[in-house]
Design a protein around this motif. Sequence first.
Motif: not given
Lengths: 288, 382, 272, 181, 596
Positions: A55-62
């Motif tokens: 799971i990756r999260f943030g303002p914009a995930v590549e």
Amino acid sequence: MAEPVRSLLLAGVGGQGVVLASMIVAETLLRAGYDVKQSEVHGMAQRGGSVFSHIRFGPAVESPLVPEGTAEVLAAFEWAEALRWLQYVRPGGAVVADVRRVVPPGACSDRRAWLSSYPVIDATVLREREVKAHLIDATALAADLGNVRAANSVVLGALAAYLDVGRDYWESTIADLVPRGTAEVNLAAFRSGAEAPAALIDLPAPETGTGFVPARIEVNESWCKVCDICSRVCPEYCLDLDGDTRLVVVAPDACTGCRLCEMLCPDFAITIHHEGQVPALATTGAGP
Amino acid sequence: MTEARLIQGNQACAEGALAAGCRFFAGYPITPSSEIAEHLARSLPGAGGTFVQMEDEIASLGAVIGASVGGMKAMTATSGPGFSLMQEHIGYAAMAEVPCVVVDVMRGGPSTGLPTSPSQGDVMQARWGTHGGHPAIVLAPASVAEVFELTVRAFNLAERFHTPVTVVFDEVIGHTRESVVLPDHVDIVDRRRPDGPVEGFLPKAAAADDITPLPAFGDGYRYHLTGLVYDERGFPTTDPTQTGALLERLHRKVDAYSPEIEDAETFMTEDADVIVFAYGIVARAAREAVRLAREEGVRAGLFRPVTLWPFPAKALEAAVGAARTVIAAEMNHGQMIHEVERVAASTAEIVPHLRVDGEPISPAELLAKLRERAAAQTGGRG
Amino acid sequence: MTDVRDYLREWAMPHVLCPGCAHGTILRAFLEAVKRLELDPDKLAMVAGIGCSSRLIGYVDFCTLHATHGRAPAFATGLKLARPDMTVAVVTGDGDGLAIGGNHLIHAARRNVDLTVLLLNNSIYGMTGGQAAPTSPAGSVASTAPAGTAEAPFDACKLLEGAGASFVARVMAVDPIMSTNVMVEALSHRGFSFVEVISDCPEYFGRYNALGSGAEMLAWMARKEAGVAAALANKRYVNHVPTASDTSGLATGVFHREERPVFTGLSTQAAR
Amino acid sequence: MSGGDRTEIRLAGAGGQGVVTAGRILAEAAILSGRTSTHSQVFGPQSRGGASRSDVVIADAEIGFPLALDLDVLVVLSEAAYTRYVPELGDAATLVVDERAVPGTGDGRPQTHRFPIVETAHRIVGSPVATGVVALGVLEALTGLVDAAALEKAVGSRVPAHRREANIQALAAGRDLGQAA
Amino acid sequence: MTVDTRVLLSGNEAIAQAAVEAGVQVAAGYPGTPSTEILETLARHGEIDVRWSPNEKVALDVALGASLGGVRTLATMKHVGLNVAADTFMTAAYTGVGAGLVLISADDPGMHSSQNEQDNRFYARLAGVPLLEPSDSLEAKEFTKLAFEISEEFDTPVLVRTTTRISHNRGVVTTEARRVRETLGFSRDPSKYVMIPAYARRRRPVLLERLEELTTYVEESPLTADIAGDSTVGVVTSGIAYRYVREVIPGARVLKLGITHPLPMDRIKSFAAEVDRLFVVEELDPFLEDALRAAGIDVEGKAFFPRAGELSPDAVRKGFAAAGVLEAPAPVPEPPATVVRPPLLCPGCPHTAPFLVLKRIGAVVAGDIGCYTLAALEPLAAMDTCVAMGSSIGMAVGLAASGGTEKPVVATIGDSTFLHGGIPGLIEAVYNEADVTVLILDNGTVAMTGGQEHPGTGVTLQGEDTRPVDLVALCRSVGVDDVRVVDPHDLAATYREIEGAIAHKGPSVVITNRPCVVAPTKVKDHPFTVVAEACTACQLCMTAGCPSIVWTDETFEGRRKVAIDTTTCTGCTLCAQLCPPRAIVLDPEWEAPGRG
């Protein structure tokens, strides 16, 4: 550089509900306003195999994949799986793990040494890694709440303690995504996990090395009637028929000395020689 | 000598068994033999013995064999239908060489027949009732006192030759009470037990006198006993040589000793013209008839086989001597008469006197027969 | 005594039984029980009747009495009463023990003679060539029931419990360990103990009823165990594909045990 | 066929009258009297409520044929027994009949004696069970075959202790009947 | 943008959403990881005709037919499924379409659930159809929608290729309303749709012209994106690799190709001219790299990036490090030793017993594609070959024909796989008189992919009852005389029937018929437990490889006793049938759910 992309890893065993748990995490993060990518693998891996979810999260995930050494939290629903993905946790990150053991049959295959390859539950393995080790007996906590299947929610509760996401987001997501009728117990489990102290649980190491005594199979061919019973029952496939005329010990070294062949041979034709002192046959009851 | 007592034949049988050392009885109720069981049920426990009423006659003799294998002297008692059921086990005991005594108190037959009436219909069954063939020892007492005596002898013969021995008597002997004086002491024979080492014991190894030793189960000799043809280890075999040898030995074991076994009573046969051949109660009537006939001047005599089997052929032959007529009196349709014919038909006329209506043959009717035969002879001479 | 083979009359081996016949397995389980109880071979008698099962006693170095067909319980009763110091075990079969010898068996149970009876149930007459037995399941094929027997079979354990046996158990030849355990209990029981042992007859019952080899029949036996059979009966099959599966089960274990006066032949009157 | 010292007695009646026991008592009394005897009886279904019979042969020496052949004495205690046995009775024989069980017989046989045997047994023990013993008392008085002391001793040893007294009374009552004749 | 329209969708769900929005009216496919959820998701829509076909070729036939009939159509399959459908696919490029036809090929780099990791981009080149490669869920939706437009504009089927990382990733997607266009109807045109040689020869040039037009289109397409960055390093990439590149080397200049066939070679050439070092980062084969080289572009690629297996940010980082572009990543400590956890047949799986039997018999087993392929692993280890859907029977026939083994030859094939591609194999066995036994492991579902319906289950993808294929009748009808049905939980019966079928001369079939314990219904019957005192640690139960049975720390004669996890035990009875001391019994403490 903008706010970095953050990583979580969920791991467990096929059938444990890892996918649902990671959907809850991802959905929670989405509702909390993050861009989220979550990745898992379906198919064969689910058949009792190792299952993990990035799971990756943030303002914009590549990338949906978590690079090694970068996960903030590894949430494991099973002890051995916690170890398997440990290198993904960044230094100073946390490992939240249920101390439940799901031992694969393959871990019980060394029948010469009778050693299980399942790792000992021992928190020092985690401490050496500069990670926060948060071991919980989630299964027991869930059982106390009346449904062992809510153990994942306990782990999620513990995971939530490491993330700055509002409790409301978590609880509304759980209520929406868990199977119908189980929202209440899963919410209770989540809270129980969130509130449980982050104590280390050290469990005693299981006994290993049980004193295997090598065994040898002797076939009295003049008594053997080649009926096939022994070769049908040998757990180690030591015996086989040569055509229909002769019984052959095809794998003498695999014999564990269980004596099934000897006991079931109607013709008294098989002797198992234990090459050493074997404890006396237990005089157990007749069963139920 | 003790005092005279009024004793029933069946009771005398029970007391004879006790005197002979019998400590095991298994039986099944059947008229007219039941008093033997009843008496032993009362007396065996006190004598350190065991009584058991079995579910049928087959089981009864089975249990008797089992007890005998365990080392006890054992017997059973029955009557016609039960005797039929016992045949298989009589054969087994003969084959396996297990000593035991079977008492058959004969009643009317065939089948359920006349339970309370006397008969002598089982005497051939006592010889030939089993399948396959083996020698038989069959004793036929004619009085209450003799029931006691021959029961003792039956045990002694069984233990001497390791074989079943049958005692047959009829309902009249079984049920009639007579005043008898029983002996204080009787001679007892015990079976031969092995004295060699336990290791390597061959239960059926050749014995010089054909009588192989018989250890009791539990005495340390472990061996196999079977009704199948066996070898010297007692183990089943189908080898023709061993089969033949075994069956020959079983026959020889009795045949060779028949002079020792055979017994017969003769009464006034030395100069008799007419001899009555009779056994059991019929012999009692015959003796009375002979006595009365002699009073009338008829030269009558009596020949009574005490051992029906082995049949005392030589004694009969001697007794018949010059007699011209032998009246074979039996309470059956003619069974032992065949033996009489076999022995005496070449020198004497064999006349049957048979009765199968449930009534005992009376002295009067035999006397009449003697008179008739004597007259016929006179006429013939004249 | 380290090996049960030491109880065998080794010179008589191999035994006469057919390949895959589990009677030998049962004998072995019995000898394990003898070994565990450390019974004195001199004081152990085995009595048997006629049939395949009964042949077993020829191979053991005890006092062995091979009696007539069906009558072993009677022989054993006499022997036990005569030799109360001996342990007396009867080996019988389903035909021997339940047909021709049924009467003797139930009466020995009723008397509560201190015997241990092993009834080896292979559902058929083996020695005589595959005739229907009183235990042949309804519909099973035998040489005297070519179209399947129309008779209902005995439940030997229920029969014996009803007859008054003070110890009643059933085990399966496929379970030698449980068999031994139960036989230890049976031999230790004071009074009449009855153990039905489910055995196989690949040569006749198996062949006539297409049950396969001895090895396969043992597997079939395990599957007949009551818990397994009940569980199997409960389940569904794939839609649209019919299966005719035999769901009848057979309970195993010790069914009945009671302390009850043992018949010794001494009448209670005399004992007083 | 009663020759020499041989005496044949038959007690015949209905089941429950103690006929068989009475026969055994008579035979045992004979032995106690220094004589020999045999006793035979009819067994089986006949012993259960139907006709019952007990034969005793008494002699001074060995008895050749143990069964009764030619009765010297016949005691009849039931009508059925009368019908069955009296026709074959020899003229010289003594016949004892119970007067109630065998009513209205007046065939004029010599040696016929009628006594209220059944009634006497009823009077003394309240049942027919002692009928046979009463008959023995009658016989003793009538024939003197065995002596009174031996008979009394035989009765005492054969019947159960608690009935001994009643049976001795029954015997005495029978003896009284016989003596009165 | 409201929260309501931003939803988290997997790539598969996003493709389904695209089909909904694009107005697709017919969709067909065959389940195959990682493609399965597309149609499952689409089926829930309700208004769209969504169906499982017996195999991928039939699915594509249906799709092409529907397209010619005038409605937008979707066909889905996994990469190897396209091999099956390739026959139709190659010629569909000639016929062109009616309404838009999009074929989804879900590839499986890393072979998470597949027998090979073939790179299906080559199919686009081989067939001459356009190929779109989305790089996340959002693109999966957008590209698929665009694919319908391209399909109709250029009169061609369009291949959209995803990979496992796209199909099973969840990402944020913005949804839009469904727009359905009125059907175009079927326009009769034999010269276009009847591919006899005469007409086909005419269509071949059409196809080539179309490719030319497409090339022009691609050069202008917004799907070809030049991402600004430091031009010392330029990267040409597509699909998921693009995301890894952005993650690992965010400063680099990137030419992101949304359409990878035909290639916008002019754009690529000018891009190449503008960067110092040009890299191609692509998963699996050097599809782009070779094309660039063929076009005379000097490019670096597979020299640094692996050709086998899945790419990952770590792999991309290592590649750039090896190329000297990035610093080598700090070594990550090895994970502590842990247990290997291969996938397993489930507790209570009806496939276990048949393979236990086959192992005992020692048969040569030609396996097939499905859960039962797991029986190839220890402890069952009872499978000798597994190649492709439906191959087992034909391979068994070949093994038998070779004379290379004296052991019995058995083919094992699942119910769905049998209907997919096994029937011709069975016909081969009958036609050429092969002495083989075929085990049809009928568990009433397509288990491996998660429990889909198929023509044998009697239920359609949309949950409607339909007529199931009668397997027994089918086998008989093709000429198999010896057809048996057995309950695979009945070990003895299973052994007997398999042995009996093997003994039969000529082809024989044994159908085992317990339902899958996982799908469509999760089976949980009365569990069994181990009476510890009675366990003699013989390990016979362990030979079944049931995950519910484990060692305990208790021992017997030096061997470990076993225990059963009653929470996972389904109560199948198999271990209880095996246990010699009857130590395995129904759990006395278990209470059936709902019984209080």
